[in-house]
Design an enzyme around this catalytic site. Sequence first.
Site, PDB file in Angstrom:
ATOM      1  N   ASP A   7      34.942 -32.517   6.985  1.00 41.72           N
ATOM      2  CA  ASP A   7      34.087 -33.339   7.842  1.00 41.72           C
ATOM      3  C   ASP A   7      34.413 -34.821   7.692  1.00 41.72           C
ATOM      4  OD1 ASP A   7      32.640 -31.671   9.376  1.00 41.72           O
ATOM      5  OD2 ASP A   7      30.764 -31.816   8.266  1.00 41.72           O
TER       6      ASP A   7
ATOM      7  N   ASP B 113      25.944 -26.161   9.982  1.00 44.76           N
ATOM      8  CA  ASP B 113      24.967 -26.761   9.075  1.00 44.76           C
ATOM      9  C   ASP B 113      23.935 -25.748   8.601  1.00 44.76           C
ATOM     10  OD1 ASP B 113      26.255 -29.182   9.539  1.00 44.76           O
ATOM     11  OD2 ASP B 113      25.009 -29.631  11.278  1.00 44.76           O
TER      12      ASP B 113
END
Length: 596
Positions: A355, A417
């Site tokens: 990320d 997530d």
Amino acid sequence: MAARWAQFLLFSLLSLPQVYCEYGMVHVLSEKGSSKGKDYCILFNSQWAHLPHDLGKASLLQLQDQTASVLCSPSDVPDGGFNNRIPMVMRGNCTFYEKVRLAQINGARGLLIVSRERLVPPGGNRSQYEEIDIPVALLSYSDMLDIVKSFGRSVKGAMYAPNEPVLDYNMVIIFVMAVGTVAIGGYWAGSRDVKERYMKHKRDDGAEKHEDETVDVTPIMICVFVVMCCSMLVLLYFFYDHLVYVIIGIFCLAASIGLYSCLSPFVRRFPLGKCRIPDNNLPYFHKRPQVRILLLAVFCISVSVVWGVFRNEDQWAWVLQDALGIAFCLYMLKTIRLPTFKGCTLLLLVLFVYDVFFVFITPFLTKTGESIMVEVAAGPSDSATHEKLPMVLKVPRLNSSPLALCDRPFSLLGFGDILVPGLLVAYCHRFDIQVQSSRVYFVACTIAYGIGLLVTFVALALMQMGQPALLYLVPCTLITSFSVALWRKELAMFWTGSGFAKDLPQPPLVIASVNCPQLPKDSNVPASQQETEEMANPTLHVKELHSPTLAAEEPADNDTKTEQSEVSIAQSEEAAGHNKDDLESKSLNLEQKQLE
């Protein structure tokens, strides 16, 4: 097998962060002042120029109708230019930058681009943003027609971006969905693991056929997964318009499988539809599935197809997308199994670095200055399809706002997530059951996930921009799990997963004793010799139990003696087997009661 690879491919796209469109308003009124003004929705990009938040501070300028041209060349500029006016031009034939540059050079104070298609944020690169200092926004073609119909062609307008609440009530819904999915998925994964071992021990093949197979993730699989993530992200960056429909199709397939997997345990409890279809030679149907299972499969496929057809209906399609997304996440959490905390740590940290690299490092590597991750997640501004990747939970904003006129701004949370920390929560629950720790790991990790999500929301409110949630979720869940294991002095076992067994623990072997009557002691024979004879010849005791006179006939009846001895030993082994089964049953029942 194809479905399994499709799910794995889809999982590789789940950690894409999401961005929020910037909506604003253009307040239009007649130059004659004969009618009340009206607001229309616009979509703008604040990187070109910021809009004032208060209508009173916005400049009221004349809107110049130039929708007969696309403003792509100097010949499209009218005589006299756009002196202190806001031209309205059609979209197409050139980039947003070329249009707004021509407008700025010719004296415009802003630019409204009229679009017949779906509105997308007008994008550019860093150098272009620095060159332009007038606002540019997109207005829908239907709104342009309404302006002309309501106010004529002599109108004034003011562009502004009204403030919205820092946090919307829909954050509560997203929080409940995310934490609930992680908690239920983690609990289900642990319970299913115990049930699988129970069924394997009982060798109940019929019961296991109803269960989906689990996939144990190895370090090699994690490396392959990360390579797939990077490759797919780069491919989407260059071939977005072609691959986005492939991703939508894979999502429909995987979501229908997930919905079927979640609903089938409940459907199997219904007393109706147990009959099977007739004998046939068709693929899959030759197994003669139950009618209720076929109806469930048709229902799940239908839900996915309905979403796929109406996915852009903002009024209600988000409900179907959330339901399918939650079902998919639950299915993945109970199917994908990380066998060690070492594997959990490796996966979470690698995706954390993934990320950070694609969000914060790639802007220095691309020509436009935009990160690859954000460009793919938002959809390229020059995309011909204007489709969005569907791997998010989305809820429309619930607070009242002038921006409700727009296409319902949504708050989003990516499936990654939920799934990535959820795999750690599932591991914690399985470990709890194995070491019988009253679910302390499971509860602590679930609470840590909720706290990490709250920290994400706070960062969203403070920075007023979309946040990569893994940046906060990974440290919260990993540190909490590590701390609990350290506090309980189980870190070595928790790290390697050595608390897990391939099969159910075997109870200790208990040998049943054989009760033999005592021989009458001979006073002329020493006691030690009598005890030795008793231990060396237990069969004699069995025979004397039946008849005292057989002792005198022992040499003449050796065959009978051997037979009686075998019976005695068989009875002993049978008693030991019964005791072993009783202990195994008690052990299994204890685990089942712990789950309940």
